[in-house]
Design a protein around this motif. Structure first.
Motif, PDB file in Angstrom:
ATOM      1  N   ILE A 269       0.853  -1.181   0.000  1.00  0.00           N
ATOM      2  CA  ILE A 269       0.000   0.000   0.000  1.00  0.00           C
ATOM      3  C   ILE A 269       0.893   1.235   0.000  1.00  0.00           C
ATOM      4  O   ILE A 269       1.848   1.320   0.780  1.00  0.00           O
ATOM      5  CB  ILE A 269      -0.920   0.024   1.241  1.00  0.00           C
ATOM      6  CG1 ILE A 269      -1.779  -1.248   1.286  1.00  0.00           C
ATOM      7  CG2 ILE A 269      -1.810   1.262   1.229  1.00  0.00           C
ATOM      8  CD1 ILE A 269      -2.602  -1.391   2.550  1.00  0.00           C
ATOM      9  N   VAL A 270       0.570   2.191  -0.872  1.00  0.00           N
ATOM     10  CA  VAL A 270       1.344   3.426  -0.976  1.00  0.00           C
ATOM     11  C   VAL A 270       0.641   4.524  -0.194  1.00  0.00           C
ATOM     12  O   VAL A 270      -0.571   4.724  -0.338  1.00  0.00           O
ATOM     13  CB  VAL A 270       1.517   3.847  -2.451  1.00  0.00           C
ATOM     14  CG1 VAL A 270       2.289   5.158  -2.547  1.00  0.00           C
ATOM     15  CG2 VAL A 270       2.218   2.756  -3.240  1.00  0.00           C
ATOM     16  N   TYR A 271       1.423   5.234   0.628  1.00  0.00           N
ATOM     17  CA  TYR A 271       0.927   6.351   1.420  1.00  0.00           C
ATOM     18  C   TYR A 271       1.624   7.637   0.968  1.00  0.00           C
ATOM     19  O   TYR A 271       2.690   7.582   0.360  1.00  0.00           O
ATOM     20  CB  TYR A 271       1.176   6.099   2.911  1.00  0.00           C
ATOM     21  CG  TYR A 271       0.347   4.940   3.421  1.00  0.00           C
ATOM     22  CD1 TYR A 271      -0.981   5.129   3.779  1.00  0.00           C
ATOM     23  CD2 TYR A 271       0.875   3.664   3.506  1.00  0.00           C
ATOM     24  CE1 TYR A 271      -1.760   4.074   4.219  1.00  0.00           C
ATOM     25  CE2 TYR A 271       0.109   2.593   3.948  1.00  0.00           C
ATOM     26  CZ  TYR A 271      -1.213   2.811   4.298  1.00  0.00           C
ATOM     27  OH  TYR A 271      -1.982   1.762   4.722  1.00  0.00           O
TER      28      TYR A 271
ATOM     29  N   GLY B   8       9.072  10.799  -2.220  1.00  0.00           N
ATOM     30  CA  GLY B   8       8.434  11.268  -0.986  1.00  0.00           C
ATOM     31  C   GLY B   8       7.348  10.340  -0.470  1.00  0.00           C
ATOM     32  O   GLY B   8       7.032  10.351   0.710  1.00  0.00           O
ATOM     33  N   ASN B   9       6.756   9.539  -1.351  1.00  0.00           N
ATOM     34  CA  ASN B   9       5.735   8.590  -0.917  1.00  0.00           C
ATOM     35  C   ASN B   9       6.373   7.450  -0.138  1.00  0.00           C
ATOM     36  O   ASN B   9       7.557   7.174  -0.293  1.00  0.00           O
ATOM     37  CB  ASN B   9       4.981   8.000  -2.113  1.00  0.00           C
ATOM     38  CG  ASN B   9       4.019   8.976  -2.739  1.00  0.00           C
ATOM     39  OD1 ASN B   9       3.847  10.089  -2.267  1.00  0.00           O
ATOM     40  ND2 ASN B   9       3.391   8.571  -3.819  1.00  0.00           N
ATOM     41  N   GLY B  10       5.574   6.776   0.672  1.00  0.00           N
ATOM     42  CA  GLY B  10       6.030   5.613   1.414  1.00  0.00           C
ATOM     43  C   GLY B  10       5.202   4.405   1.023  1.00  0.00           C
ATOM     44  O   GLY B  10       3.978   4.437   1.120  1.00  0.00           O
ATOM     45  N   ALA B  11       5.866   3.356   0.546  1.00  0.00           N
ATOM     46  CA  ALA B  11       5.168   2.115   0.196  1.00  0.00           C
ATOM     47  C   ALA B  11       5.373   1.124   1.334  1.00  0.00           C
ATOM     48  O   ALA B  11       6.508   0.809   1.695  1.00  0.00           O
ATOM     49  CB  ALA B  11       5.713   1.550  -1.112  1.00  0.00           C
ATOM     50  N   LEU B  12       4.274   0.661   1.907  1.00  0.00           N
ATOM     51  CA  LEU B  12       4.329  -0.310   2.991  1.00  0.00           C
ATOM     52  C   LEU B  12       4.151  -1.707   2.407  1.00  0.00           C
ATOM     53  O   LEU B  12       3.103  -2.020   1.850  1.00  0.00           O
ATOM     54  CB  LEU B  12       3.238  -0.016   4.031  1.00  0.00           C
ATOM     55  CG  LEU B  12       3.117  -1.003   5.192  1.00  0.00           C
ATOM     56  CD1 LEU B  12       4.421  -1.056   6.001  1.00  0.00           C
ATOM     57  CD2 LEU B  12       1.948  -0.616   6.091  1.00  0.00           C
TER      58      LEU B  12
ATOM     59  N   GLU C 134       4.684   4.492   8.307  1.00  0.00           N
ATOM     60  CA  GLU C 134       5.204   4.027   9.598  1.00  0.00           C
ATOM     61  C   GLU C 134       4.087   3.946  10.631  1.00  0.00           C
ATOM     62  O   GLU C 134       4.044   3.027  11.447  1.00  0.00           O
ATOM     63  CB  GLU C 134       6.311   4.952  10.098  1.00  0.00           C
ATOM     64  CG  GLU C 134       6.932   4.521  11.420  1.00  0.00           C
ATOM     65  CD  GLU C 134       7.620   3.167  11.352  1.00  0.00           C
ATOM     66  OE1 GLU C 134       7.443   2.372  12.303  1.00  0.00           O
ATOM     67  OE2 GLU C 134       8.326   2.881  10.369  1.00  0.00           O
ATOM     68  N   GLU C 135       3.170   4.879  10.597  1.00  0.00           N
ATOM     69  CA  GLU C 135       2.022   4.872  11.511  1.00  0.00           C
ATOM     70  C   GLU C 135       1.184   3.605  11.310  1.00  0.00           C
ATOM     71  O   GLU C 135       0.771   2.957  12.272  1.00  0.00           O
ATOM     72  CB  GLU C 135       1.179   6.123  11.239  1.00  0.00           C
ATOM     73  CG  GLU C 135       0.194   6.471  12.292  1.00  0.00           C
ATOM     74  CD  GLU C 135      -0.541   7.777  11.978  1.00  0.00           C
ATOM     75  OE1 GLU C 135      -1.658   7.921  12.504  1.00  0.00           O
ATOM     76  OE2 GLU C 135      -0.020   8.623  11.215  1.00  0.00           O
ATOM     77  N   VAL C 136       0.958   3.239  10.050  1.00  0.00           N
ATOM     78  CA  VAL C 136       0.184   2.029   9.747  1.00  0.00           C
ATOM     79  C   VAL C 136       0.963   0.789  10.177  1.00  0.00           C
ATOM     80  O   VAL C 136       0.396  -0.141  10.749  1.00  0.00           O
ATOM     81  CB  VAL C 136      -0.177   1.961   8.244  1.00  0.00           C
ATOM     82  CG1 VAL C 136      -0.872   0.657   7.909  1.00  0.00           C
ATOM     83  CG2 VAL C 136      -1.049   3.149   7.866  1.00  0.00           C
TER      84      VAL C 136
ATOM     85  N   GLY D 111       4.825 -11.726   8.636  1.00  0.00           N
ATOM     86  CA  GLY D 111       6.100 -12.340   8.299  1.00  0.00           C
ATOM     87  C   GLY D 111       7.158 -11.266   8.112  1.00  0.00           C
ATOM     88  O   GLY D 111       8.328 -11.477   8.403  1.00  0.00           O
ATOM     89  N   ASP D 112       6.741 -10.093   7.656  1.00  0.00           N
ATOM     90  CA  ASP D 112       7.652  -8.975   7.421  1.00  0.00           C
ATOM     91  C   ASP D 112       6.820  -7.720   7.193  1.00  0.00           C
ATOM     92  O   ASP D 112       5.672  -7.801   6.758  1.00  0.00           O
ATOM     93  CB  ASP D 112       8.522  -9.257   6.190  1.00  0.00           C
ATOM     94  CG  ASP D 112       9.820  -8.463   6.155  1.00  0.00           C
ATOM     95  OD1 ASP D 112      10.072  -7.684   7.101  1.00  0.00           O
ATOM     96  OD2 ASP D 112      10.590  -8.609   5.190  1.00  0.00           O
ATOM     97  N   ALA D 113       7.380  -6.576   7.495  1.00  0.00           N
ATOM     98  CA  ALA D 113       6.735  -5.284   7.249  1.00  0.00           C
ATOM     99  C   ALA D 113       7.834  -4.266   6.956  1.00  0.00           C
ATOM    100  O   ALA D 113       8.584  -3.893   7.851  1.00  0.00           O
ATOM    101  CB  ALA D 113       5.906  -4.852   8.455  1.00  0.00           C
TER     102      ALA D 113
END
Length: 166
Positions: free
Chosen positions: A7-9, A114-118, A16-18, A34-36
């Motif tokens: 998921i892209v934020y 600048g986006n964060g992909a979780l 990081e909050e998610v 299993g991983d994040a």
């Protein structure tokens, strides 16, 4: 079997909050991860991975301990410590647990700087409870290994949160 969800934020802080919320849910036995990993892309286009587990550091610490122990047995603990740390770090660096780093870097080239992909590797979850907890954060699904109906439910829930915040 594990499922991969990406998921892209809008920024790394939101991702990081998610991730922290998912780790809290794991303590409540609602999800088993299993991983994040959070991937971000700099303005220069370089992808940075923020992993929970650093195999290189863990290998170095473990190798140092065993190297020092073997060094004590052969009356040269400093050499054993140095050799153990080096071999442990090398072994840790070569070990890739969880989601493949090359895959994450490759997929992250498509996100905006600048986006964060979780990236989340889910081993088990109570889907309705997890969805209820993360839908308020919004985000856009980039990739999943879920079946089409589950993926669509996830996309719809995140889209509603994104629309409400806009």
């Amino acid at each position: 079997m594990s499922d991969l969800i990406v998921i892209v934020y809008p920024n790394e802080a939101k991702a990081e909050e998610v991730r922290q919320r998912l780790l809290e849910l794991q303590k409540e036995y609602i999800i088993k991860l299993g991983d994040a990993v959070i991937a971000t892309k700099t303005e220069e286009g370089k992808v940075k991975l923020n992993q929970l587990f650093n195999a290189t550091a863990t290998g170095a610490v473990s190798g140092s301990f065993w190297g020092m122990l073997i060094g004590i047995l052969f009356l040269n603990p400093l050499v054993g410590l140095a050799l153990g740390a080096t071999s442990g770090a090398l072994g840790g660096a070569l070990t890739d647990v969880g989601i493949n780093d090359a895959f994450m870097r490759d997929l992250s080239t498509s996100i905006e700087p600048g986006n964060g992909a979780l990236f989340v590797l889910v081993q088990e979850m109570t889907a309705d409870k997890v969805l209820k907890e993360i839908q308020g954060f919004g985000g856009v699904v980039l990739k999943t290994s879920l079946d089409e109906t589950k993926e669509q439910v996830l996309r719809d829930a995140l889209l509603q949160a994104s629309a409400a915040s806009a």
